[in-house]
Design a protein around this motif. Structure first.
Motif, PDB file in Angstrom:
ATOM      1  N   LEU A 243     146.957 106.421  39.767  1.00 23.64           N
ATOM      2  CA  LEU A 243     146.334 105.045  39.651  1.00 23.64           C
ATOM      3  C   LEU A 243     146.886 104.375  38.139  1.00 23.64           C
ATOM      4  CD1 LEU A 243     143.021 105.863  41.243  1.00 23.64           C
ATOM      5  CD2 LEU A 243     144.888 104.511  42.339  1.00 23.64           C
ATOM      6  N   PRO A 244     146.908 102.909  38.268  1.00 25.02           N
ATOM      7  CA  PRO A 244     147.088 102.365  37.010  1.00 25.02           C
ATOM      8  C   PRO A 244     145.541 102.062  36.298  1.00 25.02           C
ATOM      9  CG  PRO A 244     147.185 100.652  38.758  1.00 25.02           C
ATOM     10  CD  PRO A 244     146.728 102.080  39.293  1.00 25.02           C
ATOM     11  N   VAL A 245     144.911 102.809  36.318  1.00 22.98           N
ATOM     12  CA  VAL A 245     143.411 102.665  35.760  1.00 22.98           C
ATOM     13  C   VAL A 245     143.167 103.877  34.967  1.00 22.98           C
ATOM     14  CG1 VAL A 245     142.588 101.021  37.287  1.00 22.98           C
ATOM     15  CG2 VAL A 245     142.188 103.658  37.640  1.00 22.98           C
ATOM     16  N   ILE A 246     141.994 103.911  34.036  1.00 26.88           N
ATOM     17  CA  ILE A 246     141.711 105.226  33.504  1.00 26.88           C
ATOM     18  C   ILE A 246     140.814 105.862  34.193  1.00 26.88           C
ATOM     19  CG2 ILE A 246     140.135 105.830  31.658  1.00 26.88           C
ATOM     20  CD1 ILE A 246     140.379 103.147  30.231  1.00 26.88           C
ATOM     21  N   ARG A 247     141.214 107.365  34.420  1.00 27.94           N
ATOM     22  CA  ARG A 247     140.659 108.525  35.278  1.00 27.94           C
ATOM     23  C   ARG A 247     139.493 108.804  34.601  1.00 27.94           C
ATOM     24  NH1 ARG A 247     143.426 110.054  39.769  1.00 27.94           N
ATOM     25  NH2 ARG A 247     141.230 110.772  40.189  1.00 27.94           N
ATOM     26  N   LEU A 248     138.530 109.532  35.307  1.00 23.40           N
ATOM     27  CA  LEU A 248     137.203 109.902  34.785  1.00 23.40           C
ATOM     28  C   LEU A 248     137.519 111.098  33.689  1.00 23.40           C
ATOM     29  CD1 LEU A 248     134.328 109.627  34.483  1.00 23.40           C
ATOM     30  CD2 LEU A 248     134.010 110.994  36.536  1.00 23.40           C
ATOM     31  N   ASN A 249     138.205 111.952  34.133  1.00 19.87           N
ATOM     32  CA  ASN A 249     138.729 113.049  33.135  1.00 19.87           C
ATOM     33  C   ASN A 249     139.250 112.635  31.851  1.00 19.87           C
ATOM     34  OD1 ASN A 249     137.800 115.812  32.966  1.00 19.87           O
ATOM     35  ND2 ASN A 249     139.819 116.549  33.142  1.00 19.87           N
ATOM     36  N   GLU A 250     140.011 111.450  31.842  1.00 16.26           N
ATOM     37  CA  GLU A 250     140.537 110.984  30.832  1.00 16.26           C
ATOM     38  C   GLU A 250     139.763 110.733  29.639  1.00 16.26           C
ATOM     39  OE1 GLU A 250     143.256 107.789  31.857  1.00 16.26           O
ATOM     40  OE2 GLU A 250     144.924 109.383  32.986  1.00 16.26           O
ATOM     41  N   ILE A 251     138.344 110.494  29.997  1.00 17.42           N
ATOM     42  CA  ILE A 251     137.244 110.224  29.194  1.00 17.42           C
ATOM     43  C   ILE A 251     136.543 111.447  28.908  1.00 17.42           C
ATOM     44  CG2 ILE A 251     135.144 108.737  28.822  1.00 17.42           C
ATOM     45  CD1 ILE A 251     136.239 106.834  30.811  1.00 17.42           C
ATOM     46  N   GLU A 252     136.236 112.183  30.034  1.00 16.19           N
ATOM     47  CA  GLU A 252     135.292 113.403  30.026  1.00 16.19           C
ATOM     48  C   GLU A 252     136.140 114.473  29.218  1.00 16.19           C
ATOM     49  OE1 GLU A 252     132.130 113.679  30.627  1.00 16.19           O
ATOM     50  OE2 GLU A 252     132.110 111.476  31.043  1.00 16.19           O
ATOM     51  N   LYS A 253     137.460 114.753  29.755  1.00 16.63           N
ATOM     52  CA  LYS A 253     138.067 115.642  29.209  1.00 16.63           C
ATOM     53  C   LYS A 253     137.516 117.204  29.538  1.00 16.63           C
ATOM     54  CE  LYS A 253     139.907 112.848  25.506  1.00 16.63           C
ATOM     55  NZ  LYS A 253     141.327 112.738  26.412  1.00 16.63           N
ATOM     56  N   LEU A 254     137.152 117.424  30.778  1.00 20.14           N
ATOM     57  CA  LEU A 254     136.673 118.645  31.097  1.00 20.14           C
ATOM     58  C   LEU A 254     137.922 119.486  31.362  1.00 20.14           C
ATOM     59  CD1 LEU A 254     133.696 117.411  33.846  1.00 20.14           C
ATOM     60  CD2 LEU A 254     133.366 118.033  30.966  1.00 20.14           C
ATOM     61  N   GLU A 255     137.508 120.826  31.251  1.00 21.62           N
ATOM     62  CA  GLU A 255     138.564 122.078  31.435  1.00 21.62           C
ATOM     63  C   GLU A 255     138.860 122.140  33.058  1.00 21.62           C
ATOM     64  OE1 GLU A 255     137.687 125.624  29.623  1.00 21.62           O
ATOM     65  OE2 GLU A 255     137.733 124.832  27.609  1.00 21.62           O
ATOM     66  N   SER A 256     137.701 122.060  33.737  1.00 23.74           N
ATOM     67  CA  SER A 256     137.882 122.258  35.296  1.00 23.74           C
ATOM     68  C   SER A 256     137.036 121.248  36.062  1.00 23.74           C
ATOM     69  CB  SER A 256     137.785 123.855  35.848  1.00 23.74           C
ATOM     70  OG  SER A 256     136.310 124.168  35.218  1.00 23.74           O
ATOM     71  N   PRO A 257     137.293 119.990  35.995  1.00 21.77           N
ATOM     72  CA  PRO A 257     136.403 118.863  36.776  1.00 21.77           C
ATOM     73  C   PRO A 257     136.471 119.289  38.213  1.00 21.77           C
ATOM     74  CG  PRO A 257     138.376 118.013  36.030  1.00 21.77           C
ATOM     75  CD  PRO A 257     138.518 119.456  35.344  1.00 21.77           C
ATOM     76  N   GLU A 258     135.265 118.953  38.919  1.00 20.80           N
ATOM     77  CA  GLU A 258     135.466 118.854  40.426  1.00 20.80           C
ATOM     78  C   GLU A 258     135.103 117.610  40.939  1.00 20.80           C
ATOM     79  OE1 GLU A 258     133.464 121.328  44.262  1.00 20.80           O
ATOM     80  OE2 GLU A 258     133.000 121.994  42.264  1.00 20.80           O
ATOM     81  N   LEU A 259     136.005 117.211  41.629  1.00 26.79           N
ATOM     82  CA  LEU A 259     135.843 115.640  42.201  1.00 26.79           C
ATOM     83  C   LEU A 259     134.836 115.739  43.415  1.00 26.79           C
ATOM     84  CD1 LEU A 259     136.669 112.759  41.376  1.00 26.79           C
ATOM     85  CD2 LEU A 259     138.454 112.971  43.170  1.00 26.79           C
ATOM     86  N   ARG A 260     133.937 114.992  43.596  1.00 31.24           N
ATOM     87  CA  ARG A 260     133.036 114.809  44.437  1.00 31.24           C
ATOM     88  C   ARG A 260     133.652 113.763  45.561  1.00 31.24           C
ATOM     89  NH1 ARG A 260     126.595 112.467  44.964  1.00 31.24           N
ATOM     90  NH2 ARG A 260     126.242 113.716  46.901  1.00 31.24           N
ATOM     91  N   THR A 261     134.010 114.537  46.674  1.00 33.43           N
ATOM     92  CA  THR A 261     134.767 113.775  47.701  1.00 33.43           C
ATOM     93  C   THR A 261     133.812 112.921  48.670  1.00 33.43           C
ATOM     94  OG1 THR A 261     135.027 115.676  48.733  1.00 33.43           O
ATOM     95  CG2 THR A 261     136.636 114.902  47.467  1.00 33.43           C
ATOM     96  N   TYR A 262     133.039 114.261  49.380  1.00 36.97           N
ATOM     97  CA  TYR A 262     132.105 113.273  50.468  1.00 36.97           C
ATOM     98  C   TYR A 262     130.726 113.943  50.409  1.00 36.97           C
ATOM     99  CZ  TYR A 262     136.417 112.344  52.932  1.00 36.97           C
ATOM    100  OH  TYR A 262     137.430 112.049  53.256  1.00 36.97           O
ATOM    101  N   ILE A 263     129.667 113.118  50.827  1.00 36.24           N
ATOM    102  CA  ILE A 263     128.099 113.562  50.649  1.00 36.24           C
ATOM    103  C   ILE A 263     128.010 114.753  51.297  1.00 36.24           C
ATOM    104  CG2 ILE A 263     125.980 112.672  50.968  1.00 36.24           C
ATOM    105  CD1 ILE A 263     126.792 109.816  50.751  1.00 36.24           C
ATOM    106  N   THR A 264     128.304 114.818  52.558  1.00 34.82           N
ATOM    107  CA  THR A 264     128.304 116.142  53.323  1.00 34.82           C
ATOM    108  C   THR A 264     129.656 116.684  53.838  1.00 34.82           C
ATOM    109  OG1 THR A 264     127.971 114.881  55.335  1.00 34.82           O
ATOM    110  CG2 THR A 264     125.895 115.389  53.961  1.00 34.82           C
ATOM    111  N   LYS A 265     129.716 117.842  54.404  1.00 39.58           N
ATOM    112  CA  LYS A 265     130.651 118.446  54.897  1.00 39.58           C
ATOM    113  C   LYS A 265     131.482 117.641  56.225  1.00 39.58           C
ATOM    114  CE  LYS A 265     130.353 123.071  53.144  1.00 39.58           C
ATOM    115  NZ  LYS A 265     130.073 124.574  53.739  1.00 39.58           N
ATOM    116  N   VAL A 266     130.478 117.026  56.819  1.00 40.22           N
ATOM    117  CA  VAL A 266     130.664 116.448  57.940  1.00 40.22           C
ATOM    118  C   VAL A 266     131.051 114.805  57.940  1.00 40.22           C
ATOM    119  CG1 VAL A 266     129.836 118.169  59.609  1.00 40.22           C
ATOM    120  CG2 VAL A 266     128.413 116.105  58.552  1.00 40.22           C
ATOM    121  N   SER A 267     130.700 114.425  56.668  1.00 33.33           N
ATOM    122  CA  SER A 267     130.623 112.996  56.309  1.00 33.33           C
ATOM    123  C   SER A 267     132.101 112.440  56.396  1.00 33.33           C
ATOM    124  CB  SER A 267     130.247 112.572  55.024  1.00 33.33           C
ATOM    125  OG  SER A 267     130.412 111.324  54.765  1.00 33.33           O
ATOM    126  N   THR A 268     132.340 111.179  56.812  1.00 34.82           N
ATOM    127  CA  THR A 268     133.518 110.504  57.076  1.00 34.82           C
ATOM    128  C   THR A 268     134.079 109.552  55.795  1.00 34.82           C
ATOM    129  OG1 THR A 268     132.883 108.864  58.777  1.00 34.82           O
ATOM    130  CG2 THR A 268     134.041 111.146  59.335  1.00 34.82           C
TER     131      THR A 268
END
Length: 401
Positions: A243-268
């Motif tokens: 993406l042509p924007v600042i990604r979150l980990n470019e600020i946080e600089k965590l070693e192993s960040p985990e992106l939250r994708t869905y609220i629940t496993k069955v969520s769309t």
């Protein structure tokens, strides 16, 4: 064989139109039908043909048709109460009308109809202007609203103005002909007609630009709808998404960040997402990114998030106006009352034309907004995490390098 000529035929300028059709017949093009902005001709051997235009009811009745046929005139076509007849040119050809003053009465109803049409168009014009002003002023962000509505309101207003101009011009021509008939002058059926005037080219050029803008806006809306259907304009974000924007980990600089994708496993409905708005005047993206909650960092619950609105403007003269609107929208984001604004602090950021820092209303050091611009690109970020504005500024500098 039939051909279409997309030349606007002014049927209200009777003498010129009849002369034009006769000249077309001498070139082997014989009128067979009329449509809105389009005339249909049949190709045949050139001939000397006379044409006459009559006004009446929408449909030509049997008695009127027979009366013309007895005089030697054949019905060619009718279009919205405009009836066109033709006959082979000859010295003994009988004219349909022999009394100019009597013929002027046949134009009375048509003249009244044109006046009513102008009145209706004016009401429509004022209504559209009022709606447009109200719409673009919503939220005190007129330029942003203008972009998001694809200029469609202004295009519509311009088209209505053009219609009013055309109807008014034709009514003036029509009334001039009617007045001459009342004075006893016959219509000149061989009046010279201008192929194209300079003003005609200008008006047609403006109309072509408006038509292109209208099509462009329509295509943009279709693109947005199809993008949502196909998933190309609204999709889940991943760590690998470019993406042509600042990604979150470019600020946080965590070693192993985990992106939250869905609220629940069955969520769309994805938590971290990308939305793209298709627009021929501006590229607009909204990106929301959230990491999975981590505990025991400085004894606090830690959920870094960032929402970014990205604008790439294709009209340079609109950039500063859009920047002003985006900044105003950012000032009102943290405030519950619209009349109150968050104070924006302008900072010097290397490689960026404008950079503003806006703290949250709770004065939280790590929950703030940033609005930045370089040339025709504007970015509005809402950040929540454990980094400072200085670190976000550094990430912004890296993005625009």
């Amino acid at each position: 064989m039939r051909v279409k000529k997309f030349r606007r035929l002014s049927v209200y300028d009777i003498g010129k139109t009849e002369s034009y059709l006769s000249d077309m017949a001498k070139q082997g093009l014989f009128l067979t039908g009329m449509r809105q902005g389009c005339n249909i001709f049949e190709i045949n051997e050139p001939a000397d043909i006379e044409y006459r235009i009559e006004y009446g009811e929408r449909a030509l009745n049997k008695e009127m048709r027979e009366m013309y046929e007895v005089s030697g005139w054949d019905h060619v076509c009718s279009y919205r109460g405009i009836h066109i007849f033709r006959a082979a040119a000859s010295e003994g050809l009988l004219e349909i009308h022999t009394d100019p003053e009597e013929q002027s009465y046949t134009l009375k109803n048509r003249s009244s109809m044109l006046i009513k049409l102008i009145f209706i168009e004016l009401i429509l014009l004022f209504a559209m202007i009022a709606i447009t002003i109200f719409t673009i002023r919503i939220g005190n962000t007129p330029i942003l609203n203008l972009f998001e509505n694809n200029f469609i309101y202004f295009v519509n207003i311009a088209l209505v103005v053009y219609v009013i101009y055309e109807v008014t011009r034709e009514m003036q021509v029509f009334n001039r002909i009617k007045k001459r008939l009342q004075m006893g002058f016959y219509i000149n059926h061989h009046e010279p007609w201008k192929k194209r005037s300079v003003s005609g080219y200008i008006v047609n050029g403006i109309l072509a630009v408006l038509f292109i803008l209208c099509i462009a806006s329509f295509v943009s809306n279709i693109g947005s709808i199809s993008g949502y259907i196909t998933g190309k304009s609204n999709y889940a974000l991943t760590m690998e998404t470019k993406l042509p924007v600042i990604r979150l980990n470019e600020i946080e600089k965590l070693e192993s960040p985990e992106l939250r994708t869905y609220i629940t496993k069955v969520s769309t409905h994805p938590v971290s997402y990308v939305r793209v708005n298709y627009n021929v005047f501006m590229k607009e993206m909204e990106i929301y990114e959230e990491f999975v909650r981590k505990d025991s960092i400085d004894d606090e619950s830690y959920t870094p998030t960032i929402r970014t609105n990205y604008y790439k403007v294709y009209l340079p003269f609109m950039v500063k106006g859009l920047m002003k609107d985006v900044l105003y929208k950012a000032k009102c984001y943290f405030i519950h009352f619209p009349e109150v604004e968050t104070k924006a602090e302008k900072l010097d950021c290397k490689g960026v034309d404008e950079f503003y820092y806006l703290p949250s209303d709770g004065n939280e050091k790590n929950y703030f907004e940033v609005v930045a611009r370089k040339k025709n690109i504007i970015i509005w970020m809402i950040y929540s995490g454990h980094k400072t504005r200085t670190e976000v500024m550094e990430a912004t500098q890296e993005l625009f390098e």
